[in-house]
Scaffold this active site. Structure first.
Site, short mmCIF file in Angstrom:
data_model
loop_
_atom_site.label_atom_id
_atom_site.label_comp_id
_atom_site.label_asym_id
_atom_site.label_seq_id
_atom_site.Cartn_x
_atom_site.Cartn_y
_atom_site.Cartn_z
N GLU A 295 34.25 29.12 48.06
CA GLU A 295 35.17 29.55 49.12
C GLU A 295 34.78 28.95 50.46
OE1 GLU A 295 36.05 33.71 49.54
OE2 GLU A 295 37.31 33.72 47.76
N HIS A 324 22.03 25.96 24.70
CA HIS A 324 22.68 25.85 23.40
C HIS A 324 24.20 25.85 23.55
CE1 HIS A 324 18.73 26.55 21.61
NE2 HIS A 324 18.55 27.32 22.68
N LYS A 438 46.96 35.80 48.11
CA LYS A 438 47.11 37.24 48.42
C LYS A 438 48.53 37.52 48.91
CE LYS A 438 42.33 38.48 49.72
NZ LYS A 438 41.49 39.10 50.71
O1 PA5 Z 1 34.58 36.14 51.00
C1 PA5 Z 1 35.67 36.59 51.26
O2 PA5 Z 1 36.06 36.74 52.44
C2 PA5 Z 1 36.61 37.05 50.17
O3 PA5 Z 1 36.11 36.76 48.92
C3 PA5 Z 1 36.84 38.56 50.27
O4 PA5 Z 1 35.62 39.23 50.19
C4 PA5 Z 1 37.77 39.05 49.18
O5 PA5 Z 1 38.97 38.33 49.22
C5 PA5 Z 1 38.06 40.54 49.36
O6 PA5 Z 1 38.58 40.79 50.64
P1 PA5 Z 1 38.54 42.22 51.28
O7 PA5 Z 1 37.11 42.63 51.42
O8 PA5 Z 1 39.22 42.05 52.59
O9 PA5 Z 1 39.28 43.13 50.35
#
Ligand code: PA5
Length: 469
Positions: A295, A324, A438
């Site tokens: 990310e 394996h 989202k």
């Molecule tokens: O690293 C990030 O920002 C994302 O992976 C969020 O943690 C994830 O999308 C969940 O978002 P939220 O904590 O707003 O529900």
């Protein structure tokens, strides 16, 4: 500085080991040093200017105190703790729990210092139903920690709405407060509003800290503290690592070196980065790393606005299991990967292998050895085999796996990610591509104002019978 440490070992990425074509030569090393060194002071300055608040989490002793106080307050009435969250609001919790509590923690109460822990980071109806059926007669001793920084993530919101209904029906008006703890933004968002209205206990996701950088905040610390993990040591390990990764001498800075090596290989045909712990405890750290790396570094636009579509693909593997499963490909498939092993020198528990049966004297070579010896020899054997195939290998050496070294590891990789972001000249702290998914879910689920968007999505995703066989 504590006795136990982690260290980065990088000789086996150098050209003297894997050759000039696949390794880093002396002149490339000098170039990497020259390119990365100025970034150390740049990141240190950005941190001082408050641009990377995750860097200061290990120093937030007030948060640790608040988390521990809340754990003490609710622990007596909690035999089951359920974390509801996803991405950065779940993976750190899972990774810390797997690393620092025994494998049988949930099943064996003699091995448990806190409630059983379950983390739900999905909306699979079969999975959640079977869990809710099992928990039905245990709800009075169950606490749900709902974690969402934004408060608007559909998966977490749906989970919350399900348990909200169940708890409201089962308990009187105080039920919600007794059974739900919300971890979210300090001031705004739907979860914050819901928490205020229902008078829930709350913890904060600090401002400016993205989900995947938040494990050392209340996001990760609360479930850890509830389950008997020494969160002070976790933070102390991170502080120790902070000194190392702030050091302006490139040669002594493990995060700068780690990022520079990853950057070099990405630009030299090795666009995949395999992380392979030889420790079951560290298995889920690989999952946590995978999200952090993907990310943060997978971006299509750089800081100058150029389209770059950049980012190493993180791959998780587990030694010896994946020897394996994956190593055939890793050795003989495309030479497009950098390998990072996690090796543990001392295991808390060990087992001696028994004598060879009379009918199988050829197994005698294993007899009398500890399993930790076998595991670590497997790591060296795999590393050797990969090096023979000219595949570059890094190792993070753990003296042992404990809260201190896990805190060091988490912080090392978070700051490595910041360095890698600076080297790739991208913003590692946003995730616009995730946001689109989202929003698309909101549209498809019929959220008001998203009607046109929903129509557009349907035109591209509805099944076209002509192509169905
Ligand atoms: O690293 C990030 O920002 C994302 O992976 C969020 O943690 C994830 O999308 C969940 O978002 P939220 O904590 O707003 O529900």
């Amino acid at each position: 500085m504590a006795d136990v440490q982690i260290n980065l070992y990088y000789k086996n990425v150098m050209s003297e080991v894997v050759g000039d074509e696949h390794g880093i030569t002396d002149s490339q090393r000098k170039d990497l040093n020259a390119k990365t060194s100025p970034l150390i002071s740049q990141l240190n300055k950005e941190r001082k200017a408050g641009k990377t608040p995750y860097r200061d989490l290990p120093y937030k002793t007030e948060t640790a105190k608040q988390v521990k106080e809340l754990a003490v307050e609710v622990k007596d009435n909690c035999e089951i703790l359920v974390v509801l969250g996803i991405g950065g609001s779940a993976l750190g919790n899972i990774a810390v729990q797997t690393a620092l509590n025994p494998y049988m923690y949930n099943l064996d109460e003699t091995q448990r210092k806190g409630p059983r822990l379950f983390v739900f980071d999905n909306v699979d109806p079969a999975q959640f139903t079977t869990f809710l059926d099992w928990i039905d007669d245990k709800l009075d001793k169950t606490i749900f920690n709902v974690i969402s920084k934004s408060g608007r993530t559909a998966e977490t919101a749906a989970q919350l709405m399900i348990i909200h209904k169940i708890i409201s029906e089962k308990f009187d008006s105080g039920g919600l407060r007794d059974h739900i703890i919300a971890t979210t933004n300090s001031k705004e968002g739907i979860l914050r509003e819901f928490a205020s209205e229902a008078n829930l206990r709350t913890l904060e996701v600090p401002n400016g800290v993205g989900g995947r950088f938040s494990v050392l905040s209340a996001v990760g610390l609360f479930s850890a503290a509830m389950c008997g993990i020494d969160i002070d040591s976790l933070l102390a390990g991170a502080r120790d690592m902070d000194e190392k990764v702030s050091c302006e001498d490139f040669q002594k800075n493990p995060a700068a070196i780690n990022a520079a090596i990853n950057y070099h290989f990405y630009n030299n045909g090795k666009r995949n980065s395999v992380i392979m712990p030889y420790s079951y405890a560290l298995k889920d750290m690989a999952d946590w790393y995978r999200q952090l790396w993907a990310e943060s570094l997978g971006k299509n636009v750089d800081l100058d606005g150029h389209e770059v579509c950049i980012g190493p693909t993180p791959i998780k593997a587990l030694g010896t299991t994946d020897q394996h499963s994956q190593v055939q490909l890793y050795r003989e498939g495309p030479n497009d990967k950098l390998f990072t092993f996690l090796q543990v020198n001392n295991f808390d528990q060990d087992l001696k292998i028994g004598p060879a049966p009379d009918c199988a004297p050829e197994l005698g070579f294993l007899a009398g050895n500890n399993l930790s010896v076998l595991l670590n020899k497997h790591k060296k054997a795999t590393e050797y085999a990969l090096l023979e195939s000219k595949r570059p290998c890094l190792t993070i050496l753990f003296d042992k796996v404990d809260a201190y070294t896990v805190g060091q590891f988490i912080y090392l990789y978070e700051v490595t990610t910041s360095f890698a972001g600076a080297l790739f000249n991208i913003n590692p702290y946003d995730q616009p591509a995730v946001e689109l998914g989202k929003e698309a879910t909101f549209a498809l689920m019929g959220k008001e104002g998203y009607e046109d968007f929903a129509q557009e999505i349907r035109s591209k995703t509805e099944i076209d019978e002509e192509y169905l066989v």
